[in-house]
Design an enzyme around this catalytic site. Structure first.
Site, PDB file in Angstrom:
ATOM      1  N   LYS A 215       3.522   2.245  -7.763  1.00  0.00           N
ATOM      2  CA  LYS A 215       4.494   3.405  -6.972  1.00  0.00           C
ATOM      3  C   LYS A 215       5.584   3.104  -7.843  1.00  0.00           C
ATOM      4  O   LYS A 215       6.614   4.827  -8.315  1.00  0.00           O
ATOM      5  CB  LYS A 215       5.164   2.830  -6.035  1.00  0.00           C
ATOM      6  CG  LYS A 215       3.674   3.012  -5.075  1.00  0.00           C
ATOM      7  CD  LYS A 215       3.761   2.756  -3.231  1.00  0.00           C
ATOM      8  CE  LYS A 215       2.721   2.811  -2.959  1.00  0.00           C
ATOM      9  NZ  LYS A 215       2.480   1.659  -1.277  1.00  0.00           N
TER      10      LYS A 215
ATOM     11  N   GLN B 112       6.843  -1.831   1.454  1.00  0.00           N
ATOM     12  CA  GLN B 112       5.272  -2.088   1.485  1.00  0.00           C
ATOM     13  C   GLN B 112       4.838  -3.106   2.456  1.00  0.00           C
ATOM     14  O   GLN B 112       5.193  -4.187   2.802  1.00  0.00           O
ATOM     15  CB  GLN B 112       5.486  -2.575  -0.080  1.00  0.00           C
ATOM     16  CG  GLN B 112       3.889  -2.960  -0.669  1.00  0.00           C
ATOM     17  CD  GLN B 112       2.698  -1.954  -0.372  1.00  0.00           C
ATOM     18  OE1 GLN B 112       3.765  -0.806  -0.886  1.00  0.00           O
ATOM     19  NE2 GLN B 112       2.074  -1.707   0.155  1.00  0.00           N
TER      20      GLN B 112
ATOM     21  N   ASP C 247       6.567   7.498   3.501  1.00  0.00           N
ATOM     22  CA  ASP C 247       5.132   6.768   4.136  1.00  0.00           C
ATOM     23  C   ASP C 247       4.492   7.827   5.263  1.00  0.00           C
ATOM     24  O   ASP C 247       3.040   7.603   5.852  1.00  0.00           O
ATOM     25  CB  ASP C 247       5.785   5.268   3.723  1.00  0.00           C
ATOM     26  CG  ASP C 247       4.677   4.685   2.813  1.00  0.00           C
ATOM     27  OD1 ASP C 247       4.183   5.355   2.058  1.00  0.00           O
ATOM     28  OD2 ASP C 247       4.983   3.574   3.082  1.00  0.00           O
TER      29      ASP C 247
END
Ligand code: NDP
Length: 285
Positions: free
Chosen positions: A50, A94, A117
Site C-alpha cells: 500500500k 491495518q 478504508d
C-alpha cells in the site's frame, strides 16, 4: 474455456494512471498514514504494498509501525493525532490488531472524513443509505471491474456469497444501490449450489479455496472471485474453482490478477478523494 477473463491488473493500472495524473495536477500532495501494530507477516506485506503503490502515484504515504504490545490507549492517541494533522488526508489501520486491542474502538476513532478504508460505521451507514461515503476498497474495486467490463447491473440477479463487514455486506449494499436484485448467502444458507445457479452475477468472498464448483454456475453468468487462498503447495487460488467455472461462465476474474489489484487502486482513489474534499473545504462526510 469460454469465459471472458476480466483483467484486474489492466483495470488497476489504468485507474492508477488516472490517479497519478490527477494527483500531479494538485498544488499539494495528498497524505496517507498507514498504521501497523505488531509483526504479522501478511500484514507487513500488505502495508508495504500500500505504501509503495501510494508513493508511486504521488501520494505522500507514511507507515507508522508500533510494537505488538502497544496499549489500546496509545493507539487511540496516535489516531487522534492523525485526525488532527492537516497534512494527513487518509488513515488506514491495518487489521488484524493484536488481541488486546478492540478493533471496533480503533476503527470508530478514525475521523470518517479520513476513513479511506470505509470501515467506520458512519461510512457504512451512509453507504446503506445511498449517501456520499467512503466505500470499503475491495467491494468498490469489484464495482469498478464490473463497470470497466461494461456489465449491466440494473435488474440483474446478483448473489453475494459471504457477509463479512469488509466484503460481503458492503458489496451487497453497492450492488443494491446500483439497482441489482441482490441475495446474500452465507454459511447458514440452504442449498447454496442452487442459489448460485440462479445468479446472473456471482460475487464470492468466503475464504474457502475453490469452494464454488463449475456446476454451480449458470451458463453465461459473470463470476467475481474475491477469495485469496494460499494452498499448502504454495499456489494462490480463489474461492472459485477457476477452470471448471470458466468453462460455463460468460466472464470471470482470475486469482491472482482479478479483484486483488483493484483493492489497492481503490484505496489510492479514496485517499485522493478525501484530500480533494477536505482541502477544498467541503469534506465528503
Ligand atoms: P470472512 O471470513 O470475514 O467471511 C467469510 C464469509 O463467508 C462469512 O460470511 C461466512 O458465513 C461465509 N462462509 C464461510 N464458509 C462458508 C461456507 N462453507 N458456505 C457458505 N458461506 C460460507 O472473510 P472475508 O470476507 O474477510 O474474506 C473472504 C475472502 O476474500 C478471503 O479469501 C480473503 O482472503 C479474501 N479477501 C480478498 C481481498 C482482496 O483484496 N482481493 C480483500 C479482503 C478479503 P458466516 O457469516 O455465516 O460465518
Amino acid at each position: 474455456m469460454s469465459a471472458r477473463i476480466i483483467d484486474g491488473r489492466a483495470a488497476a493500472a489504468l485507474l492508477r494512471a488516472q490517479i497519478t495524473e490527477q494527483v500531479a495536477a494538485l498544488h499539494y500532495r495528498p497524505g496517507l498514514a498507514v498504521v501497523l501494530v505488531g509483526e504479522n507477516p501478511a500484514s507487513a506485506v500488505y502495508v508495504r504494498n500500500k505504501d509503495r503503490a501510494a508513493n508511486a502515484v504521488g501520494i505522500a504515504a507514511e507507515t507508522l509501525r508500533l510494537p505488538a504490545d502497544t496499549a489500546e490507549a496509545d493507539l487511540l492517541e496516535l489516531v487522534a493525532r492523525l485526525n488532527a494533522d492537516p497534512e494527513i488526508d487518509g488513515i488506514l489501520v491495518q487489521l488484524p490488531l493484536p488481541a488486546h486491542i478492540r478493533p471496533r474502538a480503533v476503527l470508530e476513532a478514525v475521523d470518517p472524513a479520513k476513513d479511506v478504508d470505509g470501515f467506520h460505521p458512519v461510512n457504512m451507514g451512509r453507504l446503506l443509505d445511498g449517501l456520499a461515503s467512503f466505500a470499503p476498497c475491495t467491494p468498490l474495486g469489484v464495482m469498478k471491474l464490473l463497470a470497466t467490463a461494461e456489465l449491466p447491473l440494473t435488474g440483474a440477479r446478483a448473489l453475494v456469497l459471504g457477509r463479512s463487514q469488509i466484503v460481503g455486506k458492503p458489496m451487497a449494499a453497492l450492488l443494491t444501490n446500483a439497482d441489482a436484485t441482490v441475495t446474500v448467502a452465507h454459511s447458514r444458507t440452504r442449498d447454496l449450489a442452487a442459489e448460485c445457479r440462479r445468479a446472473e452475477l456471482l460475487v464470492v468472498a468466503v475464504g474457502r479455496p475453490e469452494m464454488v464448483r463449475g456446476d454451480w454456475i449458470a451458463p453465461g453468468a459473470v463470476v467475481i472471485d474475491v477469495g485469496i487462498n494460499r494452498l499448502p503447495d504454495g499456489r494462490l487460488v480463489g474461492d472459485v474453482a477457476f477452470a471448471e467455472c470458466a468453462a460455463r461462465a460468460g466472464a470471470i476474474t482470475p486469482v491472482p490478477g482479478g479483484v486483488g489489484p483493484m483493492t489497492i487502486a481503490c484505496l489510492l482513489e479514496n485517499t485522493l478523494e478525501a484530500a480533494r474534499h477536505r482541502r477544498g473545504g467541503f469534506p465528503k462526510i
